[in-house]
Design a protein around this motif. Structure first.
Motif, mmCIF file in Angstrom:
data_model
loop_
_atom_site.group_PDB
_atom_site.id
_atom_site.type_symbol
_atom_site.label_atom_id
_atom_site.label_comp_id
_atom_site.label_asym_id
_atom_site.label_seq_id
_atom_site.Cartn_x
_atom_site.Cartn_y
_atom_site.Cartn_z
ATOM 1 N N PHE A 89 0.807 -1.220 0.000
ATOM 2 C CA PHE A 89 0.000 0.000 0.000
ATOM 3 C C PHE A 89 0.845 1.278 0.000
ATOM 4 C CE2 PHE A 89 0.564 -1.591 4.321
ATOM 5 C CZ PHE A 89 1.092 -0.499 4.975
ATOM 6 N N GLU A 90 2.118 1.140 0.283
ATOM 7 C CA GLU A 90 3.002 2.299 0.353
ATOM 8 C C GLU A 90 4.044 2.221 -0.749
ATOM 9 O OE1 GLU A 90 5.818 4.614 3.670
ATOM 10 O OE2 GLU A 90 5.204 2.523 3.966
ATOM 11 N N TRP A 91 4.366 3.351 -1.340
ATOM 12 C CA TRP A 91 5.417 3.423 -2.351
ATOM 13 C C TRP A 91 6.260 4.670 -2.104
ATOM 14 C CZ3 TRP A 91 5.552 7.596 -5.763
ATOM 15 C CH2 TRP A 91 4.390 8.383 -5.806
ATOM 16 N N CYS A 92 7.526 4.543 -2.402
ATOM 17 C CA CYS A 92 8.465 5.639 -2.149
ATOM 18 C C CYS A 92 9.263 5.920 -3.421
ATOM 19 C CB CYS A 92 9.423 5.288 -1.013
ATOM 20 S SG CYS A 92 8.600 4.988 0.579
ATOM 21 N N GLU A 93 9.494 7.204 -3.681
ATOM 22 C CA GLU A 93 10.261 7.648 -4.852
ATOM 23 C C GLU A 93 11.266 8.698 -4.416
ATOM 24 O OE1 GLU A 93 9.413 9.283 -9.423
ATOM 25 O OE2 GLU A 93 7.837 9.331 -7.888
ATOM 26 N N ARG A 94 12.466 8.583 -4.948
ATOM 27 C CA ARG A 94 13.498 9.549 -4.580
ATOM 28 C C ARG A 94 13.213 10.885 -5.248
ATOM 29 N NH1 ARG A 94 19.716 8.168 -5.713
ATOM 30 N NH2 ARG A 94 19.098 8.740 -7.852
ATOM 31 N N SER A 95 13.223 11.896 -4.424
ATOM 32 C CA SER A 95 12.922 13.230 -4.947
ATOM 33 C C SER A 95 14.205 14.005 -5.221
ATOM 34 C CB SER A 95 12.037 13.994 -3.953
ATOM 35 O OG SER A 95 12.648 14.030 -2.662
ATOM 36 N N THR A 96 15.001 14.261 -4.204
ATOM 37 C CA THR A 96 16.267 14.981 -4.366
ATOM 38 C C THR A 96 17.339 14.314 -3.520
ATOM 39 O OG1 THR A 96 15.655 16.495 -2.559
ATOM 40 C CG2 THR A 96 15.169 17.207 -4.828
ATOM 41 N N GLY A 97 18.468 14.060 -4.143
ATOM 42 C CA GLY A 97 19.565 13.454 -3.407
ATOM 43 C C GLY A 97 19.207 12.064 -2.921
ATOM 44 N N SER A 98 19.327 11.879 -1.616
ATOM 45 C CA SER A 98 18.988 10.588 -1.007
ATOM 46 C C SER A 98 17.680 10.643 -0.233
ATOM 47 C CB SER A 98 20.118 10.139 -0.070
ATOM 48 O OG SER A 98 20.332 11.109 0.951
ATOM 49 N N VAL A 99 16.898 11.664 -0.499
ATOM 50 C CA VAL A 99 15.625 11.833 0.203
ATOM 51 C C VAL A 99 14.520 11.155 -0.601
ATOM 52 C CG1 VAL A 99 13.942 13.476 1.103
ATOM 53 C CG2 VAL A 99 16.391 14.001 1.211
ATOM 54 N N TYR A 100 13.723 10.333 0.098
ATOM 55 C CA TYR A 100 12.620 9.618 -0.542
ATOM 56 C C TYR A 100 11.290 10.182 -0.038
ATOM 57 C CZ TYR A 100 15.714 6.014 -2.423
ATOM 58 O OH TYR A 100 16.681 5.352 -3.138
ATOM 59 N N ALA A 101 10.392 10.396 -0.966
ATOM 60 C CA ALA A 101 9.040 10.830 -0.615
ATOM 61 C C ALA A 101 8.115 9.623 -0.720
ATOM 62 C CB ALA A 101 8.584 11.945 -1.557
ATOM 63 N N CYS A 102 7.443 9.284 0.384
ATOM 64 C CA CYS A 102 6.591 8.089 0.433
ATOM 65 C C CYS A 102 5.119 8.482 0.511
ATOM 66 C CB CYS A 102 6.939 7.233 1.649
ATOM 67 S SG CYS A 102 8.633 6.594 1.612
ATOM 68 N N SER A 103 4.283 7.675 -0.086
ATOM 69 C CA SER A 103 2.838 7.906 -0.096
ATOM 70 C C SER A 103 2.125 6.577 0.106
ATOM 71 C CB SER A 103 2.389 8.533 -1.422
ATOM 72 O OG SER A 103 3.042 9.766 -1.653
ATOM 73 N N GLY A 104 0.869 6.671 0.525
ATOM 74 C CA GLY A 104 0.058 5.478 0.710
ATOM 75 C C GLY A 104 -0.112 5.123 2.176
#
Length: 258
Positions: free
Chosen positions: A107-122
């Motif tokens: 139910f959760e997915w994460c995508e790297r936004s900038t650098g090593s920071v991941y933005a997760c949703s769900g």
């Protein structure tokens, strides 16, 4: 001649009655009853067999309880692993060849936004935030499998009130249902890959049952393994329920007297 046999005189003239062979003054005497040696031997053998049966029964009950305790421990471990597989967002993820960087769970997915920071949703408690219906269905089934195993562990408290065979059958059916839920969840999960977010991370050719440039991660493998674990534990529960030893009547009577 007397009817008792020939009469002879002793030294002092006392008449003696000479009894014929097999006769007695008061009639024939019966010999005391003596049990045949075979009967005595059979009694000893029966007593020995009873003791051996008690020993075998005691060992059988002890081994049965030990296996039941081991089954309980395995059920607890399975529940923990199922919850881990359900929560962790590492079912599939990117590779060096994928256009994006990120990973997906149930139910959760994460995508790297900038650098090593991941933005997760769900969020499982907020269904609209889950990407599509296949992700929702897989989340519901795998989470339901974990919940059924939690119920089976709680049902083990019924050992205090019900027969062990009855409790084991109830737990077995719960665990078998959990295995079915887990299997269906793992089967329909790849159908959720036909999604724009998946294509953005895995490649434009990603579709149902084809993740393109992504790869399977450890949580998905764990989920597949847990299908067989749940099935084995359910079968073991049914076997233990069928082989529950009945208490020997003598033991039961002694226990009631105590």
């Amino acid at each position: 001649q007397s009817t008792w046999g020939p009469v002879s005189k002793g030294r002092k003239g006392v008449n003696k009655i000479n009894l014929t062979h097999g006769q007695d003054l008061f009639g024939p005497q019966e010999e005391p009853f003596r049990a045949p040696k075979q009967v005595i031997k059979m009694d000893k053998e029966m007593e020995w067999n009873t003791e051996v049966t008690k020993i075998h029964h005691t060992n059988y009950v002890r081994n049965s309880r030990a296996i039941t305790v081991a089954w309980f421990v395995f059920c607890a471990c399975y529940t923990i692993l199922n919850i881990v597989a359900f929560i962790q967002p590492f079912w599939i993820g990117d590779t060096n060849a994928s256009p994006g960087v990120g990973y997906f769970g149930l139910f959760e997915w994460c995508e790297r936004s900038t650098g090593s920071v991941y933005a997760c949703s769900g969020d499982f408690l907020d269904f609209p935030t889950i990407q599509n219906n296949y992700f929702r269905a897989a989340s519901f089934l795998v989470g339901g499998a974990a919940l059924l195993y939690i119920f089976s562990i709680i049902c083990m408290l019924l050992f205090l009130f019900l027969k062990a065979a009855t409790v084991l059958r109830v737990c077995g059916w719960l665990q078998l249902t959990a295995a079915v839920f887990m299997a269906i969840g793992c089967i329909i999960y790849p159908a959720a890959w036909d999604d724009d977010v998946v294509r953005r991370i895995c490649g434009a050719d990603a579709k149902a049952y084809d993740m393109d440039e992504c790869q399977i991660r450890w949580a998905y493998i764990l989920g597949i393994v847990l299908i067989f674990d749940a099935l084995i534990l359910a079968i073991l529960a049914f076997v233990l329920a069928a082989r529950q030893a009945k208490m020997i009547p003598e033991f039961k009577k002694m226990k009631e007297d105590q």
